[in-house]
Design a protein around this motif. Structure first.
Motif, PDB file in Angstrom:
ATOM      1  N   ASP A  70       6.825   1.247   4.086  1.00 45.19           N
ATOM      2  CA  ASP A  70       7.014   2.176   5.121  1.00 45.19           C
ATOM      3  C   ASP A  70       5.619   2.512   6.013  1.00 45.19           C
ATOM      4  O   ASP A  70       5.553   2.703   7.343  1.00 45.19           O
ATOM      5  CB  ASP A  70       7.591   3.413   5.077  1.00 45.19           C
ATOM      6  CG  ASP A  70       9.052   3.461   4.516  1.00 45.19           C
ATOM      7  OD1 ASP A  70       9.594   2.203   4.739  1.00 45.19           O
ATOM      8  OD2 ASP A  70       9.569   4.241   3.813  1.00 45.19           O
ATOM      9  N   ALA A  71       4.503   2.294   5.086  1.00 40.81           N
ATOM     10  CA  ALA A  71       3.239   2.496   5.475  1.00 40.81           C
ATOM     11  C   ALA A  71       2.603   1.321   6.121  1.00 40.81           C
ATOM     12  O   ALA A  71       1.331   1.411   6.467  1.00 40.81           O
ATOM     13  CB  ALA A  71       2.451   3.277   4.500  1.00 40.81           C
ATOM     14  N   ASN A  72       3.377   0.050   5.815  1.00 34.61           N
ATOM     15  CA  ASN A  72       2.758  -1.070   6.481  1.00 34.61           C
ATOM     16  C   ASN A  72       1.628  -1.579   5.633  1.00 34.61           C
ATOM     17  O   ASN A  72       0.898  -2.084   6.245  1.00 34.61           O
ATOM     18  CB  ASN A  72       2.569  -1.305   8.021  1.00 34.61           C
ATOM     19  CG  ASN A  72       2.620  -2.445   8.622  1.00 34.61           C
ATOM     20  OD1 ASN A  72       3.176  -3.451   8.103  1.00 34.61           O
ATOM     21  ND2 ASN A  72       1.535  -2.787   9.616  1.00 34.61           N
ATOM     22  N   ILE A  73       1.746  -1.301   4.426  1.00 30.47           N
ATOM     23  CA  ILE A  73       0.631  -1.651   3.407  1.00 30.47           C
ATOM     24  C   ILE A  73       1.148  -2.694   2.501  1.00 30.47           C
ATOM     25  O   ILE A  73       2.247  -2.845   1.967  1.00 30.47           O
ATOM     26  CB  ILE A  73       0.364  -0.403   2.526  1.00 30.47           C
ATOM     27  CG1 ILE A  73      -0.089   0.710   3.487  1.00 30.47           C
ATOM     28  CG2 ILE A  73      -0.627  -1.141   1.364  1.00 30.47           C
ATOM     29  CD1 ILE A  73      -0.702   1.853   2.580  1.00 30.47           C
ATOM     30  N   ASN A  74       0.434  -4.029   2.616  1.00 31.80           N
ATOM     31  CA  ASN A  74       0.679  -5.082   1.715  1.00 31.80           C
ATOM     32  C   ASN A  74       0.413  -5.273   0.421  1.00 31.80           C
ATOM     33  O   ASN A  74      -0.908  -4.479   0.130  1.00 31.80           O
ATOM     34  CB  ASN A  74       0.073  -6.431   2.501  1.00 31.80           C
ATOM     35  CG  ASN A  74       0.596  -7.570   1.517  1.00 31.80           C
ATOM     36  OD1 ASN A  74       1.802  -7.856   1.232  1.00 31.80           O
ATOM     37  ND2 ASN A  74      -0.562  -8.784   1.529  1.00 31.80           N
TER      38      ASN A  74
END
Length: 438
Positions: A399-403
């Motif tokens: 959801d935080a766009n963290i890979n």
């Protein structure tokens, strides 16, 4: 009979005002009988810790710098404490001996240890306690490894003769009598050693914070305080960067089940955090106990078809890192891949040699270097009883766009470690914290 060992950090003993607070805490409880002081820490932002000044003194003496000016600053710190406490005490003989020893070739460790040594002399005189030089009772072997059993047996007998004593933290002695030290922050370890030897009922570690927080306040605004934590959880969080307590300090007390209480010298009424052997019957009010992380890792991923069928493949890789004395931090793997995470600063100067040796040892199909990795540990005894923890972590990061670069979970289910890019480190911790702490 109740008996407490109390350790005070550098911020707790940075000046005379702090000494008075410490004395008040000790005198308020007759069971606080053995005291382990650190060297004076910073008094204000921009100030220098005495240990750092002592390292500078050692360098100045050995590189023909202005040693007199550095030593003058060190003396001023201690003399000011003595004067402002109104004590009839002189350390002139000690100063003379320290300078003589350093000019005659005493080690860098000896120099660093003198902050605790001198602070211990002052504190023992101020309290009216016996002073015991740690060099006479904290022992290391010839290779510089702490000799736990010899120390414990000797110290156990020694303390029987002294009902109240001050024992400086951080250092001890080698078999030849020379001084050596634990790693930085090692006064925590000394306190734990003394707690074990004295059969203490509680080891109080006094610092400048009111216990452990569930996350680094530099990443998360006003994180919750951890009220109760187990040795295992503490070990995981300390290793991954939670720096309130030295990560090796749990071992001496863990052997005998002595709890540790992290307390705040500046807020002595705060209960702090209690660290205990185990809490089998206690149900935590949060699924996770804490989140901690460190940056500065590099990942070396080796790929080889049918790796799982090649006998000794992993051993050959490990031998390369052993050859260069480079510790492996984590080891996530698949059927045909193995990733080795190591400290980036240690790896960088050895990079070409290590890669060449891995190629010679394993003839990999590919070898990929991934830099700028941060590791984050999500730790909690409550995780064992709850399903879907990993899914919640992954969802929060997605959801935080963290890979996610790496995933590792221990068999005890006590922690989940994930790797992310360094640029996402703070956001990742905030996102996970927000998912579990409402």
């Amino acid at each position: 009979m109740e008996l407490k060992v109390v350790k005070f950090g550098g911020s707790s003993l940075s000046d005379a005002k702090q000494f008075q607070k410490v004395a008040g805490i000790i005198r308020a409880d007759e069971t606080r009988r053995y005291v382990i002081p650190s060297a004076p820490g910073k008094r204000f932002d921009g100030d220098e810790k005495v240990t750092d000044l002592l390292y500078s003194l050692y360098k100045a003496i050995n590189e023909q710098g202005n040693a007199e000016a550095v030593f003058a600053r060190i003396k001023d710190r201690f003399n000011k404490i003595i004067d402002e406490l109104g004590m009839n005490l002189s350390l002139d003989c000690e100063y003379t001996k320290i300078e003589k020893d350093l000019r005659n070739g005493a080690s860098r460790e000896y120099a660093a240890s003198r902050g605790e040594y001198l602070n211990g002399i002052i504190l023992s005189a101020y309290l009216g306690f016996t002073f015991i030089d740690a060099a006479t009772c904290i022992f290391f072997d010839a290779e510089g490894n702490f000799d736990a059993e010899t120390t414990n047996q000797y110290l156990k007998q020694l303390l029987k003769a002294y009902p109240k004593a001050v024992i400086p933290g951080f250092y001890g002695s080698l078999p030849d009598g020379s001084i050596t030290t634990f790693s930085r922050g090692g006064s925590d370890i000394t306190g734990s050693i003394v707690a074990r030897a004295s059969a203490a009922t509680l080891y109080e570690n006094w610092t400048d914070v009111s216990g452990f927080l569930m996350a680094d306040p530099r990443c998360v605004e006003n994180p919750r305080r951890i009220e109760l934590i187990t040795y295992k959880e503490l070990r995981e969080l300390s290793y991954m960067g939670a720096s309130v307590l030295h990560d090796e300090a749990v071992f001496p007390v863990r052997y005998v089940g002595i709890p540790i209480n992290i307390r705040n010298t500046n807020r002595p009424d705060d209960p702090g955090t209690l660290i205990v052997p185990g809490t089998e019957d206690e149900i935590p009010d949060t699924i996770i106990t804490g989140i901690a992380g460190k940056s500065g890792f590099v990942s070396i991923t080796v790929e080889k078809d049918q790796m799982n069928k090649r006998y000794g493949f992993g051993r050959r890789i490990f031998e390369v890192f052993e050859k260069y004395k480079l510790a492996i931090e984590h080891l996530p793997s698949g059927i045909d891949t193995m990733s080795i995470l190591v400290n980036a600063n240690s790896f960088k100067p050895l990079r070409a040699s290590i890669i060449a040796d891995i190629y010679r040892a394993t003839d990999p199909d590919s070898l990929v270097i991934d830099e700028h990795i941060s590791l984050i540990a999500v730790v909690g005894r409550g995780m064992v009883r709850n399903k879907g923890i990993a899914a919640r972590i992954f969802r929060a990061l997605a959801d935080a766009n963290i890979n996610i670069k790496m995933i590792d979970q221990g068999s005890s289910e006590l922690n989940i470690i994930i790797g992310v890019e360094e640029k996402d480190f703070n956001l990742a911790i905030r996102s996970i914290y927000a998912e579990f702490v409402k």
